[in-house]
Design an enzyme around this catalytic site. Structure first.
Site, short mmCIF file in Angstrom:
data_model
loop_
_atom_site.label_atom_id
_atom_site.label_comp_id
_atom_site.label_asym_id
_atom_site.label_seq_id
_atom_site.Cartn_x
_atom_site.Cartn_y
_atom_site.Cartn_z
N ARG A 162 3.22 3.11 8.84
CA ARG A 162 2.74 1.91 8.12
C ARG A 162 1.52 1.27 8.78
O ARG A 162 1.36 0.06 8.75
CB ARG A 162 3.85 0.86 7.98
CG ARG A 162 4.96 1.24 7.04
CD ARG A 162 4.52 1.06 5.59
NE ARG A 162 5.41 1.79 4.69
CZ ARG A 162 6.45 1.24 4.07
NH1 ARG A 162 6.71 -0.01 4.21
NH2 ARG A 162 7.19 1.99 3.28
N ARG A 208 0.53 -4.36 5.31
CA ARG A 208 0.30 -5.78 5.08
C ARG A 208 0.07 -6.61 6.34
O ARG A 208 -0.31 -7.77 6.24
CB ARG A 208 1.47 -6.37 4.28
CG ARG A 208 1.42 -5.97 2.81
CD ARG A 208 2.69 -6.39 2.08
NE ARG A 208 3.81 -5.62 2.58
CZ ARG A 208 5.08 -5.85 2.22
NH1 ARG A 208 5.38 -6.81 1.39
NH2 ARG A 208 6.05 -5.09 2.70
N ARG A 210 -5.47 -5.43 -1.58
CA ARG A 210 -4.37 -5.17 -2.50
C ARG A 210 -4.11 -6.34 -3.44
O ARG A 210 -3.42 -6.18 -4.46
CB ARG A 210 -3.08 -4.89 -1.69
CG ARG A 210 -3.03 -3.55 -1.02
CD ARG A 210 -2.24 -2.51 -1.81
NE ARG A 210 -0.92 -2.97 -2.19
CZ ARG A 210 -0.55 -3.36 -3.40
NH1 ARG A 210 -1.43 -3.35 -4.38
NH2 ARG A 210 0.67 -3.78 -3.66
N ASP A 233 2.95 6.63 -1.46
CA ASP A 233 4.34 6.23 -1.28
C ASP A 233 5.24 7.41 -1.56
O ASP A 233 4.88 8.33 -2.30
CB ASP A 233 4.71 5.06 -2.19
CG ASP A 233 5.97 4.37 -1.68
OD1 ASP A 233 5.87 3.58 -0.73
OD2 ASP A 233 7.06 4.65 -2.21
N TYR A 237 17.20 6.64 -3.53
CA TYR A 237 16.43 5.66 -4.33
C TYR A 237 16.67 5.86 -5.83
O TYR A 237 16.76 4.91 -6.60
CB TYR A 237 14.94 5.76 -4.04
CG TYR A 237 14.53 5.01 -2.80
CD1 TYR A 237 14.49 3.62 -2.79
CD2 TYR A 237 14.17 5.67 -1.64
CE1 TYR A 237 14.13 2.92 -1.65
CE2 TYR A 237 13.81 4.99 -0.50
CZ TYR A 237 13.79 3.61 -0.51
OH TYR A 237 13.43 2.92 0.62
C1 LIG Z 1 4.00 6.57 4.65
C2 LIG Z 1 4.03 5.44 3.64
C3 LIG Z 1 5.17 5.08 2.90
N1 LIG Z 1 4.84 4.00 2.11
C4 LIG Z 1 3.54 3.64 2.36
C5 LIG Z 1 3.00 4.55 3.29
C6 LIG Z 1 1.52 4.53 3.64
C7 LIG Z 1 0.95 5.09 4.82
C8 LIG Z 1 1.17 4.32 6.12
O1 LIG Z 1 2.22 4.54 6.73
O2 LIG Z 1 0.25 3.63 6.55
C9 LIG Z 1 2.80 2.54 1.73
C10 LIG Z 1 3.57 1.35 1.32
N2 LIG Z 1 4.68 1.35 0.50
C11 LIG Z 1 5.08 0.05 0.27
C12 LIG Z 1 4.21 -0.82 0.96
C13 LIG Z 1 4.27 -2.33 0.96
C14 LIG Z 1 3.92 -2.93 -0.37
C15 LIG Z 1 2.49 -3.34 -0.61
O3 LIG Z 1 1.56 -3.03 0.12
O4 LIG Z 1 2.25 -4.01 -1.62
C16 LIG Z 1 3.26 -0.02 1.62
C17 LIG Z 1 2.11 -0.47 2.47
C18 LIG Z 1 6.21 -0.33 -0.60
C19 LIG Z 1 7.51 0.29 -0.24
N3 LIG Z 1 7.83 1.60 -0.40
C20 LIG Z 1 9.10 1.82 0.05
C21 LIG Z 1 9.62 0.60 0.54
C22 LIG Z 1 11.01 0.39 1.16
C23 LIG Z 1 11.96 -0.13 0.17
C24 LIG Z 1 13.37 -0.31 0.67
O5 LIG Z 1 14.06 0.69 0.96
O6 LIG Z 1 13.81 -1.46 0.77
C25 LIG Z 1 8.64 -0.38 0.34
C26 LIG Z 1 8.73 -1.84 0.64
C27 LIG Z 1 9.72 3.17 0.08
C28 LIG Z 1 9.16 3.98 1.17
N4 LIG Z 1 7.83 4.38 1.29
C29 LIG Z 1 7.67 5.15 2.41
C30 LIG Z 1 8.93 5.30 3.01
C31 LIG Z 1 9.20 6.17 4.21
C32 LIG Z 1 8.91 5.46 5.46
C33 LIG Z 1 9.90 4.38 5.84
O7 LIG Z 1 11.05 4.75 6.14
O8 LIG Z 1 9.51 3.23 5.82
C34 LIG Z 1 9.86 4.56 2.27
C35 LIG Z 1 11.34 4.41 2.52
C36 LIG Z 1 6.44 5.83 2.89
#
Ligand SMILES: Cc1c2[nH]c(c1CCC(=O)O)Cc1[nH]c(c(CCC(=O)O)c1C)Cc1[nH]c(c(CCC(=O)O)c1C)Cc1[nH]c(c(CCC(=O)O)c1C)C2
Length: 372
Positions: free
Chosen positions: A43, A47, A56, A92, A170
């Site tokens: 990540r 944010r 964003r 994602d 999911y």
């Molecule tokens: C690798 C990656 C992911 N998401 C994002 C990235 C971008 C690259 C980076 O890491 O910088 C952007 C990425 N994805 C998201 C965000 C935040 C939202 C936004 O920017 O508006 C960002 C920066 C949204 C997101 N997407 C997801 C969640 C979790 C939900 C939950 O289980 O409660 C969330 C909040 C699903 C998700 N997405 C991802 C995972 C695997 C990693 C982990 O375990 O965290 C998972 C579980 C993978």
């Protein structure tokens, strides 16, 4: 056969990517010597960066994912601030369920949401039986190609996917969950349908990862983020075989075209599976912070490189303390075959300055340790 047809178009596109200037991350994946321990953060495009929030603002999350230019910009943002040794493509894991025909929306304050999650085995019939990955996920491939060019060889670009069990969870839960009881209900009540779904996901993931490599990804990470809600027995049956399958199939295919792309498996909270994960055809095993570095080395017996595993919350500590924690972590893992990272992603309220302190501490302490 099938796989060939899917990835063929990419082989015909000449890409002449810029020459790689910093190969520390790739060398560490292969267990080779490096001057410093390479570091990146899960990540890192997120944010906690004001420029990320600004970019964003007001845009739909998955619309952003579908814009190669936006993904490229968000991937590069953290690299303008910090000397990370790798970039990870902004995207994602949930783009795969979308490609299989499911609706996924990002709801502010709630996270990803499936308005119509899978409820019963019959619902598998609603999924696309044959996913045209190039068509459905071509936007990710375009983002990777563009970003690899714009990176200008500064550091390697990592592609990624969610692992089958995590994506299945999911698709059934319909979003984040603490218990994953709806998805686990399938494992205990509908094991056959569960395997069917896991197999469908595996097939799409293999083609997706090969497409990412053909588009320019230089390493691949597989996120099994929900390993922790399984126990050793369920992990053996519903996660590990698919993780292995993915690595084996991707590698077999890459070998045919003479390519060598390191693969990382990150099974969060899957400490019970560490020995098995180190023998699953991945070059690197990613670790969360619940595992002690020295015992992780012992349990994996030098067979793989390791990545991780500072508690992300340690970034709330003052910089001097971060530096001490990093030094201990490096001493525990050793500097060879090691990629420094956090044990999970950065949180939105983290101070970018402390992220910088983390990166600097890894570079400085590891150079010192290497001179000893
Ligand atoms: C690798 C990656 C992911 N998401 C994002 C990235 C971008 C690259 C980076 O890491 O910088 C952007 C990425 N994805 C998201 C965000 C935040 C939202 C936004 O920017 O508006 C960002 C920066 C949204 C997101 N997407 C997801 C969640 C979790 C939900 C939950 O289980 O409660 C969330 C909040 C699903 C998700 N997405 C991802 C995972 C695997 C990693 C982990 O375990 O965290 C998972 C579980 C993978």
């Amino acid at each position: 056969e099938n796989l060939h047809n899917f990835i063929q178009p990419f082989h015909n596109v000449p890409k002449d990517f810029p020459k790689l200037k910093n190969d520390a991350f790739l060398r560490a994946c292969h267990g080779q010597e490096t001057n410093h321990v390479p570091v990146w953060c899960m990540r890192q495009a997120g944010r906690y960066l004001p420029e990320f929030r600004e970019f964003r603002a007001g845009k739909d999350f998955f619309e952003t994912c579908r814009s190669p230019a936006a993904c490229c910009e968000l991937t590069l943002q953290p690299l303008r601030r910090f000397p990370f040794d790798a970039a990870i493509i902004f995207s994602d894991i949930l783009v795969i369920p979308q490609a299989m025909g499911m609706d996924v929306q990002m709801v502010a304050g709630k996270g990803p949401t499936f308005p119509e999650p899978l409820k019963e085995p019959e619902d598998l019939l609603l999924l696309q039986p044959k996913v045209d990955v190039n068509k459905e996920l071509g936007y990710v491939f375009k983002a990777i190609t563009l970003t690899r060019h714009k990176l200008d060889g500064k550091v390697p670009l990592i592609g990624f996917t969610g692992a089958p069990w995590t994506l299945m969870a999911y698709m059934i839960e319909g979003g984040g969950s603490t218990t994953h009881s709806k998805a686990k209900r399938w494992l205990y009540r509908h094991p056959e349908a569960s395997h069917k779904l896991l197999k469908m996901l595996t097939d799409v993931i293999v083609v997706y990862l090969l497409g990412q490599v053909a588009a320019g990804a230089q390493a691949l990470q597989v996120f099994e983020s929900h390993a922790g809600c399984l126990g050793p027995v369920e992990f053996q049956e519903f996660s590990l075989p698919y993780l292995r399958d993915i690595a084996r199939k991707v590698k077999d295919q890459l070998k045919e075209s003479g390519q060598d792309v390191p693969m990382i498996v990150f099974a969060k909270d899957g400490h019970y599976g560490l020995e098995d994960l180190s023998q699953s055809h991945y070059e690197v095993v990613g670790l969360d912070w619940t595992i002690d570095p020295r015992s992780a080395r012992e349990r994996t017996g030098g067979k793989v490189s390791l990545q991780g595993n500072m508690d992300p919350c340690a970034l709330y500590a003052p910089k001097e303390r971060i530096s001490e924690i990093v030094k201990k972590m490096l001493e525990g893992f050793g500097t060879r075959g090691y990629i420094a990272n956090l044990g999970h992603g950065l949180y939105p309220d983290m101070d970018p300055e402390n992220v910088g302190a983390f990166v600097e501490a890894v570079h400085t302490h590891s150079r010192h340790l290497n001179l000893k």
